[in-house]
Design an enzyme around this catalytic site. Structure first.
Site, PDB file in Angstrom:
ATOM      1  N   LYS A  64       0.822  -1.216   0.000  1.00  0.00           N
ATOM      2  CA  LYS A  64       0.000   0.000   0.000  1.00  0.00           C
ATOM      3  C   LYS A  64       0.854   1.263   0.000  1.00  0.00           C
ATOM      4  CE  LYS A  64      -2.666   0.999   3.618  1.00  0.00           C
ATOM      5  NZ  LYS A  64      -3.790   0.822   4.590  1.00  0.00           N
ATOM      6  N   ASP A  65       2.072   1.136   0.497  1.00  0.00           N
ATOM      7  CA  ASP A  65       2.958   2.296   0.592  1.00  0.00           C
ATOM      8  C   ASP A  65       3.932   2.396  -0.580  1.00  0.00           C
ATOM      9  OD1 ASP A  65       1.792   2.903   3.053  1.00  0.00           O
ATOM     10  OD2 ASP A  65       3.172   1.601   4.127  1.00  0.00           O
ATOM     11  N   THR A 106      -8.709  10.469  10.661  1.00  0.00           N
ATOM     12  CA  THR A 106      -8.013   9.720   9.603  1.00  0.00           C
ATOM     13  C   THR A 106      -7.309  10.742   8.738  1.00  0.00           C
ATOM     14  OG1 THR A 106      -8.163   8.128   7.787  1.00  0.00           O
ATOM     15  CG2 THR A 106      -9.966   9.697   7.960  1.00  0.00           C
ATOM     16  N   SER A 108      -6.389   9.538   5.627  1.00  0.00           N
ATOM     17  CA  SER A 108      -6.523   8.895   4.330  1.00  0.00           C
ATOM     18  C   SER A 108      -7.684   9.535   3.573  1.00  0.00           C
ATOM     19  CB  SER A 108      -6.778   7.401   4.544  1.00  0.00           C
ATOM     20  OG  SER A 108      -7.638   6.885   3.538  1.00  0.00           O
ATOM     21  N   ARG A 110      -9.250   8.461   1.062  1.00  0.00           N
ATOM     22  CA  ARG A 110     -10.261   7.435   0.778  1.00  0.00           C
ATOM     23  C   ARG A 110     -11.162   7.205   1.995  1.00  0.00           C
ATOM     24  NH1 ARG A 110     -10.554   2.147   2.495  1.00  0.00           N
ATOM     25  NH2 ARG A 110      -8.462   2.362   3.355  1.00  0.00           N
ATOM     26  N   ARG A 111     -10.545   6.972   3.147  1.00  0.00           N
ATOM     27  CA  ARG A 111     -11.368   6.716   4.333  1.00  0.00           C
ATOM     28  C   ARG A 111     -12.209   7.938   4.679  1.00  0.00           C
ATOM     29  NH1 ARG A 111      -6.288   3.899   7.236  1.00  0.00           N
ATOM     30  NH2 ARG A 111      -6.638   1.741   6.586  1.00  0.00           N
ATOM     31  N   ARG A 128      -2.514  10.997  12.199  1.00  0.00           N
ATOM     32  CA  ARG A 128      -1.423  10.122  11.757  1.00  0.00           C
ATOM     33  C   ARG A 128      -0.680   9.605  12.977  1.00  0.00           C
ATOM     34  NH1 ARG A 128       3.033  11.197   8.403  1.00  0.00           N
ATOM     35  NH2 ARG A 128       3.252   8.959   8.660  1.00  0.00           N
ATOM     36  N   GLY A 129       0.528   9.153  12.754  1.00  0.00           N
ATOM     37  CA  GLY A 129       1.277   8.557  13.849  1.00  0.00           C
ATOM     38  C   GLY A 129       1.109   7.057  13.826  1.00  0.00           C
ATOM     39  N   THR A 133       0.058   5.635  18.984  1.00  0.00           N
ATOM     40  CA  THR A 133      -0.256   7.075  19.093  1.00  0.00           C
ATOM     41  C   THR A 133      -1.718   7.325  18.768  1.00  0.00           C
ATOM     42  OG1 THR A 133       1.950   7.431  18.189  1.00  0.00           O
ATOM     43  CG2 THR A 133       0.519   9.375  18.361  1.00  0.00           C
ATOM     44  N   ARG A 134      -2.209   6.675  17.712  1.00  0.00           N
ATOM     45  CA  ARG A 134      -3.605   6.884  17.305  1.00  0.00           C
ATOM     46  C   ARG A 134      -4.565   6.364  18.361  1.00  0.00           C
ATOM     47  NH1 ARG A 134      -3.917   5.878  10.777  1.00  0.00           N
ATOM     48  NH2 ARG A 134      -1.691   5.982  10.416  1.00  0.00           N
ATOM     49  N   CYS A 220      -1.664   9.899  -3.486  1.00  0.00           N
ATOM     50  CA  CYS A 220      -2.228   9.764  -2.142  1.00  0.00           C
ATOM     51  C   CYS A 220      -3.157  10.931  -1.813  1.00  0.00           C
ATOM     52  CB  CYS A 220      -1.136   9.607  -1.107  1.00  0.00           C
ATOM     53  SG  CYS A 220       0.063  10.888  -1.216  1.00  0.00           S
TER      54      CYS A 220
END
Ligand code: PBG
Length: 285
Positions: A64-65, A106, A108, A110-111, A128-129, A133-134, A220
């Site tokens: 994905k990355d 989020t 992202s 998409r999300r 992020r993180g 962290t999240r 992205c």
């Protein structure tokens, strides 16, 4: 995982594979959305350099990355069997269980678009993180809920966190849940060793999803979901693009031959053709 698979399939001793940890900018920079700091090369740049300079023989990535367009000298040599492709909702048991005007974390696109489609009253906040962290931000009450890939949670031994979201509710990101291994073109011994651990189902599905991205010219910044599943001798490929306000969704679905990346790329272009000018403008093509 990759080292284990290689040693098992080739009968090598565990000492045959040495793991070199390479910190990437994506790991380092935690406070900005990926889209704002240069996109996916954040996870590949440092590993590409280590490959090119011979410090490592192969690099292991979350697919994905990995950018859609890779340097000509680097080849995706193998993929491991795919993990759970789905997203998880963390913080509440369902989208309906969120309070009115919920805050969802989020970064992202998409999300964010998919959540806004389901809950137009939601406010999306940058999140992020790393997973810890999240989850700490969620526990601190910064947001009502967040979304994470089931595969990432499972790999961290946190498979009990969150509720799995069905694919029909939230189509995952292209390549989600897949681990891929890259090596240098021309390094035949390494490419052959890796070919022996390739999971062809995962490889064909993920390559088709990446071809959709190619056809779209996605980055992205772009809210894109795509998923291929093996369906007999063919692939069942689904993809969608969604406007950030969740009001416009364009989706496509087809059965294609397993290695027909042209058909998958054409699906990406078809999505764009059917999108409104505003949605189309989110893509570079
Ligand atoms: N940089 C985000 C990223 N890249 C890979 C994973 C998880 C594993 C996967 O989806 O394959 C994640 C975290 C997430 O989306 O929750």
């Amino acid at each position: 995982m990759t080292a284990r698979a290689l040693c098992d399939v080739h009968g090598w001793p565990d000492s045959a594979v040495t793991i070199v940890t390479v910190q990437t900018s994506g790991d380092r920079i935690q406070d900005r959305a990926l889209a704002d700091i240069g996109g996916k090369a954040l996870w590949t740049k440092e590993l590409d350099r280590a490959l090119a300079e011979g410090e490592i023989d192969f690099a292991v990535h979350s697919m994905k990355d990995v950018e859609t367009l890779r340097p000509a000298a680097i080849r995706i040599a193998a993929m491991l069997p795919r993990a759970d492709v789905r997203d998880k909702l963390v913080g509440v048991d369902s989208f309906d269980a969120l309070p009115a005007n919920p805050v969802v974390g989020t970064s992202s696109p998409r999300r964010a678009a998919q959540v806004t489609r389901l809950r137009p009253d939601a406010t999306i906040t940058l999140f992020r993180g790393n997973v810890a962290t999240r989850l700490a931000k969620l526990a601190a009450g910064d947001v009502h809920a967040t979304l994470l890939a089931a595969a990432g949670l499972d790999r961290l031994g946190q498979g009990d966190v969150g509720v799995t979201i069905p694919i029909d509710t939230m189509l995952p990101a292209p390549s989600q849940g897949a681990v891929g291994i890259e090596a240098l073109v021309g390094n035949d011994a390494v490419l052959a060793a890796l070919a022996a651990i390739n999971d062809t189902d995962t490889f064909d599905c993920v390559m088709a999803e990446r071809a959709v991205l190619m056809g779209l010219g996605g980055t992205c910044h772009s809210p894109i979901a795509a998923l291929a599943l093996v369906d007999g001798a063919r692939l069942h490929l689904r993809a969608e693009i969604i406007s950030p306000d969740g009001q416009e969704t364009v989706s496509e679905e087809a059965r294609i031959d397993r290695q027909d990346q042209d058909a998958a790329q054409a699906m990406g272009r078809a999505l764009l053709d059917r999108a409104s000018p505003a949605l189309r403008s989110l893509f570079e093509a």
